[in-house]
Design an enzyme around this catalytic site. Sequence first.
Site, short mmCIF file in Angstrom:
data_model
loop_
_atom_site.label_atom_id
_atom_site.label_comp_id
_atom_site.label_asym_id
_atom_site.label_seq_id
_atom_site.Cartn_x
_atom_site.Cartn_y
_atom_site.Cartn_z
N TYR A 17 0.86 -1.18 0.00
CA TYR A 17 0.00 0.00 0.00
C TYR A 17 0.90 1.23 0.00
O TYR A 17 1.97 1.22 0.59
CB TYR A 17 -0.93 0.00 1.22
N GLU A 18 0.43 2.29 -0.65
CA GLU A 18 1.33 3.42 -0.87
C GLU A 18 1.71 4.15 0.41
O GLU A 18 2.62 4.97 0.40
CB GLU A 18 0.71 4.41 -1.87
N SER A 19 1.08 3.81 1.52
CA SER A 19 1.48 4.38 2.80
C SER A 19 2.85 3.87 3.25
O SER A 19 3.37 4.35 4.25
CB SER A 19 0.45 4.02 3.86
#
Lengths: 281, 281, 267, 267
Positions: free
Chosen positions: D50-52
Amino acid sequence: MPLERAVAENLKDGDTVAFEGFTHLIPTAAAHEAIRQGFKDLTLVRMTPDLIYDQMIGMGMAKKLVFSYAGNPGVGLLRRLRDAVENGYPRPLEIEEHSHAAMANAYEASAAGLPCAIFRGYRGAGLAEVNPNIRSVACPFTGETLAAVPALRPDVAFIHAQKANRRGDVLVEGIIGIQKEVVLAAKRAVVTVEEVVDDFAGLHPNLTVLPSWTVTAIAVVPGGSHPSYAHGYYDRDNAAYLEWDRIAADRETFRAWMQENVLEKGADAFAARVAHLRKAA
Amino acid sequence: MPLERAVAENLKDGDTVAFEGFTHLIPTAAAHEAIRQGFKDLTLVRMTPDLIYDQMIGMGMAKKLVFSYAGNPGVGLLRRLRDAVENGYPRPLEIEEHSHAAMANAYEASAAGLPCAIFRGYRGAGLAEVNPNIRSVACPFTGETLAAVPALRPDVAFIHAQKANRRGDVLVEGIIGIQKEVVLAAKRAVVTVEEVVDDFAGLHPNLTVLPSWTVTAIAVVPGGSHPSYAHGYYDRDNAAYLEWDRIAADRETFRAWMQENVLEKGADAFAARVAHLRKAA
Amino acid sequence: MSAFTANEMMTIAASRALKGSDVCFVGIGAPSAACNVARLTHAPGITLIYESGTIGTAPDVLPLSIGDGELCETAVTTVSVPEMFRYWLQGGRITIGFLGAAQIDRFGNINTTVIGDYARPKTRLPGGGGAPEIATSAQQIFITMAQSKRAMVDRIDFFTSFGHGEGGDHRKRLGIDTAGPTLLVTDLAVWKPDPATKEFTVVSLHPGVTREQVQETCGWPVRFAATVEETLAPTALELQTLRDLKARTEAAHKAGASAGKRGSKDG
Amino acid sequence: MSAFTANEMMTIAASRALKGSDVCFVGIGAPSAACNVARLTHAPGITLIYESGTIGTAPDVLPLSIGDGELCETAVTTVSVPEMFRYWLQGGRITIGFLGAAQIDRFGNINTTVIGDYARPKTRLPGGGGAPEIATSAQQIFITMAQSKRAMVDRIDFFTSFGHGEGGDHRKRLGIDTAGPTLLVTDLAVWKPDPATKEFTVVSLHPGVTREQVQETCGWPVRFAATVEETLAPTALELQTLRDLKARTEAAHKAGASAGKRGSKDG
């Protein structure tokens, strides 16, 4: 230092300011304090403007927004921001829009003291045509065209973090997002923390620690990132995000909510807001 | 997998190869295995070539060296490297010389998939005049001239690390140097580790972990970075660094030492070399 | 006060130039000793950074390399080498870059690359490492080295790192906005650049040192400031701190046997 | 097998396209559900990113945001956002970028920026986030969305992320060397780009869906492959896995009260 003073001493009308947090550790208490102090003509910078920027925009504090994703995460659109962009209410909002990769690289470049960031991006993307701050350079070895964006150097950055020690070093852990870069990118940095501990003895050597001399001011605000979360302290208040969609949908409802929950409250209100979100022992 | 096979399957004559480690976690066992297997015409890349590159150069395996600081750390010069550069013995050595900042940025750029790195460097520095791989770009926003170097993309990287888990993820901790970047920069990556554990449960989420799918081969070699050290396992063998200065000073002494300590030994010799350097319980 | 060596005087004089608010990028050898003496005497708040990635380190013994384990064990945080050079050095966070030198000229330009021609060197030295960018990214540069005609030369063989170039406003003309070399401490004297020409000028002689001794060990005609002071002799505390540090260092580095002894503290 | 909804069919059909060796950059919503169903059924080895900054995450419930705490708690490692976009996405490590869309055209170009004119939008949407670079740096792009004439349009209002542009070799002409959109899974059908024109073409209809239904909910004249198959109905395992996941998610997200309940596991 009390949050009120930390905000008053470090933010001014007309500043370019970043309240950063990537879904985690969003500095809500600091944003609410800025709203109470009524700053004007701010340029708001953030990868993921969410509730706090919706609130600041809805209160008419922002003249410009620099961003890469303006949504209520997992819920939908930001309705005060839409009202400003679509209808100019309560005032028109200039926008400078980027991709996440561009914003992340631009903070990184600024932390690294560079005037710009280069990366492989924006190929075929429409933003490159509407944002004059998206340019390009040719690789002097391969000739490849790479995207370039100016480094982001806010006048002041606000972040929320888990812990400070008595010397003033700050620890960020979990989803660390862009917290370190924005502090190093900004001219001044204000950090709210969940708690202060004596020292960081026993911490693993490779954690994300901002040494005291990189931080301008620290304020202790337990719960200060509600309705976002603080890894190790309390969970995300998903219900509050869902509820925001209803509040922000109507100008009057929004105003009343802000009056009751922000203008008439103080930083000490946050601890109670996360009480039910803390982990069971 | 046994180190012998990991080296044989991943290194070839003529390769560009980086055995990286920034004073800590130097992959000596892997380098010695490469020496035993007698590779030729290698281009050796490393920020801080020290004993192992002195050894490989002294054995005539290298045609070129890409580096930024070629010393015996804390002791002095590298005498086999000097003999190659100053006297062409045992063969001439082409050199491409950079600064640390340039090498670090070049590995970083390669890990990031870019063709080049830009940074504020080499201003007034003589290397910019003798190394054609140091060029420049103009910032498209400020006009400032920035240094540019090509990304470093070795055919294969070797590093030493503390731990792997059964799935093949690798943990590096302490002085992490350039270990992660070189693995991500290289086409293939071979890691020697002190030990294999079942899993990394309980590790802090922000540590330097290389997921299994970024690593080509793992070999367990306790003590494999001697005379360098492995944080948490054993200390640096300072005496060995001092002793190397004497060994490398003379071509015959060097040859004899290599015969006895490298060519006639195997990876299993390393555990004993660090026995006296392990922490008391 | 007991007698002291020229080398001890050099280290202590250098240490005095550091303040508790400094963030210091430390080279190995004399710079490392000076920085740690400062930390252990008048500047306990000083932040020492080694290029291996250790920020705010407080070693009990002097490291033999810039990446010794104790630097990490005692640091506020340890970051990767790319981050060190990007966020901390290039980011403008370093107030003092502390360098040694194999060759130096009167304008603080440094050579640690080659003696002789670059393509066909008489002596191949280790090279620049972090120095080319330390020299231009740190707010100021301090240099410390023992004097000799071999080291302090009229023309250096290679510009490993840029000091004041040809002097005057040469840095500014290259677009470099940091101050460059502002202090040179040798075993004989303290030197500072002339405000206009930027040539290193002797401002203080160590106790018992004559102008002739300084000139005899320097390869260019030495300039002395209008008023040359005498360097304050090491205080008892300074000398004891340095000697204790060196004694701990020697004990720790002696043979590999150090590990067992240090284990109980580190473990 | 029990009945299933069109939405369930969509998620499950999308999940089947993922392999255990994939490294998948996951968007929130339908992509996230499909990726996690794949992980919980036929592709346990899949790496979800996930881009987090969470790499190799294995959430027990679906996250409401891309940065929920559980993504970090179950990840192999969690890195900074700049590193995520530099080393992992731009570095070419992602095999599948999984996107949703507000508007899409027949060539897989996506708009999530504005409806109407950019400067004076009728509806200001959230914007691109990670998508502009996911679309060009991931080796392939999978898209999943419910069909409607509002969403599947002849011309999108803004090129948030580039698919196959005008079709054919348009990507190559822009110097983009990744494959771009190779799969579109809707609530009615599975689509793949024509090898030459790159126009999305229906290759499989979900059980009970007609060609007319597909056309009625699509803003361009739909092309069908020479042979159109019927999508395999969800298996009992697939459906149960998806429903259990959704039930766990709903329970966890319901009010803030989730925290206490999850504490015993997480603490």
